[in-house]
Scaffold this motif. Structure first.
Motif, PDB file in Angstrom:
ATOM      1  N   HIS A 490       1.015  -1.144  -0.034  1.00 18.71           N
ATOM      2  CA  HIS A 490      -0.126  -0.058  -0.261  1.00 18.71           C
ATOM      3  C   HIS A 490       0.853   1.317   0.065  1.00 18.71           C
ATOM      4  O   HIS A 490       0.584   2.218  -0.840  1.00 18.71           O
ATOM      5  N   TYR A 491       2.095   1.273   0.831  1.00 15.99           N
ATOM      6  CA  TYR A 491       2.858   2.570   0.881  1.00 15.99           C
ATOM      7  C   TYR A 491       3.571   2.598  -0.365  1.00 15.99           C
ATOM      8  O   TYR A 491       3.707   3.562  -0.970  1.00 15.99           O
ATOM      9  N   ALA A 494       1.385   4.198  -3.047  1.00 17.39           N
ATOM     10  CA  ALA A 494       1.000   5.681  -2.753  1.00 17.39           C
ATOM     11  C   ALA A 494       2.006   6.328  -3.219  1.00 17.39           C
ATOM     12  O   ALA A 494       2.008   7.589  -3.488  1.00 17.39           O
ATOM     13  N   SER A 548      -0.011   8.412   5.256  1.00 19.47           N
ATOM     14  CA  SER A 548      -1.191   7.900   4.651  1.00 19.47           C
ATOM     15  C   SER A 548      -2.265   8.269   4.987  1.00 19.47           C
ATOM     16  O   SER A 548      -3.330   8.500   4.412  1.00 19.47           O
ATOM     17  N   ALA A 551      -3.389  11.744   3.780  1.00 20.21           N
ATOM     18  CA  ALA A 551      -3.424  11.584   2.379  1.00 20.21           C
ATOM     19  C   ALA A 551      -5.148  11.033   2.215  1.00 20.21           C
ATOM     20  O   ALA A 551      -5.773  11.698   1.235  1.00 20.21           O
TER      21      ALA A 551
END
Length: 558
Positions: A490-491, A494, A548, A551
């Motif tokens: 996920h990171y 992103a 995150s 974000a």
């Protein structure tokens, strides 16, 4: 009272006036090759800055016209393109803007010559490079397919210098269900009693819809969903009598820019097609086409930036404001310098990609270069696409109010340039492609790092050494970031855009430095060094620690 009328910007021979292109060709081409290609490049430069540019200005208001019905109620779906496009097709064939890559005259340097032609040709043709890009991609895809029947049928047309024999190709992938996710394609391929494949479905966004043939994706009946269940098909768009081959043109798209490109929404009603490479893995099989069309996208970005700079410089010399030409105003000069640095960086990044393509097609590419090529197609396209829009916006601003007025022809640069980060994969899509291109081994990233080190390692100039440290530090930071977050998909996703732009801009800086050191040593010219040092002061390293959760809050505005 006689009102003052401002002299407009003017263009000269776009080859002779392009220091960056000519210096680069002197560095990378053998002297005997350079001697041979300079004449046709100079001819193209004269056209691009002369008659073709004047025709472009005169053709400004013309756009493609779709006539769906004749006076007696027959469905005809005829598309008439602008006079400039009609001229551009003839010139592209005669000057070998596609053919030069396939004639085998200069081996691995064929691609450099061809894309130099395209770079000069593009800005004066209202994006006629769109069908040329797909034509080039189709020719390469067919040649690599091993389908000799289709090769014999189509490639001589696609690579012809005879306008009467020359074909262009489409690339029909986009459907309203998927966009970039082409695995959601709804087009179906059915086998009839004569063992012919017939395609049914709607192609939502087909650029250059007047082409004689196309490569397209469709799902053979019974195949599973997703990209692996699609097949790559070849089809010819017209019957022998000139009518469309069971194709309806529903409408032409009303776009922000590239308005001369006849982008259409099509409906296929049993259109005869031929499988190119089996009946599955169509997305994988069309990759050679995508690699080339993305490269054309990068070339177009560099060419638009160069055209904007040529016009802005000419205007700066002619426009008097507050008692002096703009060319003597320190702030205006500083703005032009920033734009020029971005332009040169885009040029050298793109033509390095072209060099690797030439080596690959000539069978002279090393294993490490092949790793880098897999990554660089995405990096160059996403990096230069963003650069082109920023520079085009600055170019318009450099003209003040005249830059916002349509009949100057200047807004075209920004409207047409905006397509470059979108076509052939948006910045986000290509950033994810870049992550996938790294593979499990990470060899493409190591190859990029080694290339940056190679470019910087041969530098003897102190200022260029300092600029080189910026490039090396940015790549090292990107590699550390990737290694630190491998377990957090996920990171990684992103941060993919920041990661990809860091790599693209760092490599662009390294190639600028390589050219600059050579130019100092051989030409005694400090301008490439100035570009490299100025580019090094920009935001090369985009890697940052991003929260995150922040974000999510900002994106969803929760």
């Amino acid at each position: 009272m006689q009102p003052f009328n401002q002299s407009p910007p003017s263009l000269g021979n776009q080859f002779d006036d392009d220091r960056v292109l000519r210096s680069y060709l002197r560095r990378v081409l053998p002297p005997e090759v350079l001697t041979e290609v300079e004449r046709p490049l100079r001819e193209m430069g004269a056209l691009a800055g002369g008659d073709l540019y004047q025709m472009q200005l005169a053709d400004r208001l013309n756009e493609p016209v779709l006539t769906q019905w004749d006076p007696w109620g027959n469905r005809i779906d005829e598309i008439e393109v602008s006079p400039l496009w009609q001229k551009a097709e003839k010139l592209a064939a005669e000057h070998g803007v596609v053919a030069a890559a396939y004639e085998g005259k200069y081996g691995r340097f064929d691609r450099i010559y061809q894309f130099a032609l395209a770079y000069l040709f593009h800005p004066s043709t209202d994006v006629y490079t769109c069908p040329l890009a797909m034509t080039d991609g189709a020719a390469r895809t067919l040649l690599t397919s091993g389908n000799q029947e289709l090769i014999d049928r189509a490639v001589p047309h696609l690579t012809s210098r005879d306008p009467a024999h020359f074909w262009t190709s489409g690339q029909w992938m986009t459907e309203s269900t998927g966009g970039s996710d082409v695995g959601l394609s709804e087009t179906v391929a059915k086998l009839n009693a004569q063992e012919e494949w017939l395609l049914y479905g709607r192609k939502w966004f087909t650029s250059a819809a007047t082409s004689q043939m196309t490569l397209t994706l469709a799902r053979p009946e019974g195949n599973p969903p997703g990209g692996k269940g699609l097949a790559l098909f070849y089809l010819e768009t017209h019957e022998e009598d000139g009518s469309l081959q069971n194709i309806e043109v529903l409408r032409l798209k009303d776009k922000l820019g590239t308005r001369k490109v006849p982008t259409a929404e099509l409906m296929l009603h049993g259109t005869t097609a031929v499988p190119v490479m089996g009946l599955n893995n169509g997305v994988r099989n069309i990759v050679p086409m995508l690699h080339l069309t993305r490269t054309w996208n990068s070339i177009s970005a560099a060419a638009f930036m160069r055209r904007g700079m040529a016009l802005a410089r000419s205007y700066a010399q002619k426009r008097i404001a507050f008692g002096a030409p703009l060319a003597e105003k320190p702030l205006h000069l500083d703005t032009l310098a920033e734009m020029q640095a971005e332009t040169e960086a885009a040029f050298h990044l793109t033509f390095f990609l072209v060099e690797l393509i030439g080596k690959d097609e000539a069978g002279e590419i090393s294993e490490e270069e092949a790793h880098l090529l897999r990554l660089l197609t995405s990096l160059a396209k996403l990096t230069t696409g963003k650069q082109a829009v920023v520079v085009a916006s600055e170019v318009l601003e450099a003209f003040g109010g005249a830059g916002y007025v349509e009949d100057t022809g200047l807004p075209l640069l920004l409207r047409d340039g905006q397509v470059l980060p979108i076509w052939e994969g948006t910045t986000n899509v290509l950033s994810l492609d870049a992550l996938r291109a790294l593979g499990s081994s990470g060899e493409p990233l190591l190859a990029l790092s080694n290339e940056v080190d190679r470019c910087v390692g041969s530098v003897t100039d102190g200022r260029l050494n300092a600029a080189g440290e910026v490039a090396q530090t940015a790549v090292a930071h990107a590699m550390n970031w990737l290694q630190s977050h491998l377990a957090d998909r996920h990171y990684l996703e992103a941060g993919a855009r920041r990661f990809a732009l860091t790599l693209g801009r760092a490599l662009a800086l390294a190639k600028l430095i390589e050219q600059a050191q050579w130019s100092l040593d051989v030409e005694g010219d400090g301008r490439p060094r100035a570009a490299a040092c100025r580019f090094a002061k920009t935001a090369v390293n985009r890697i940052q620690a991003i929260n995150s959760e922040d974000a999510l809050l900002l994106a969803d505005d929760m």
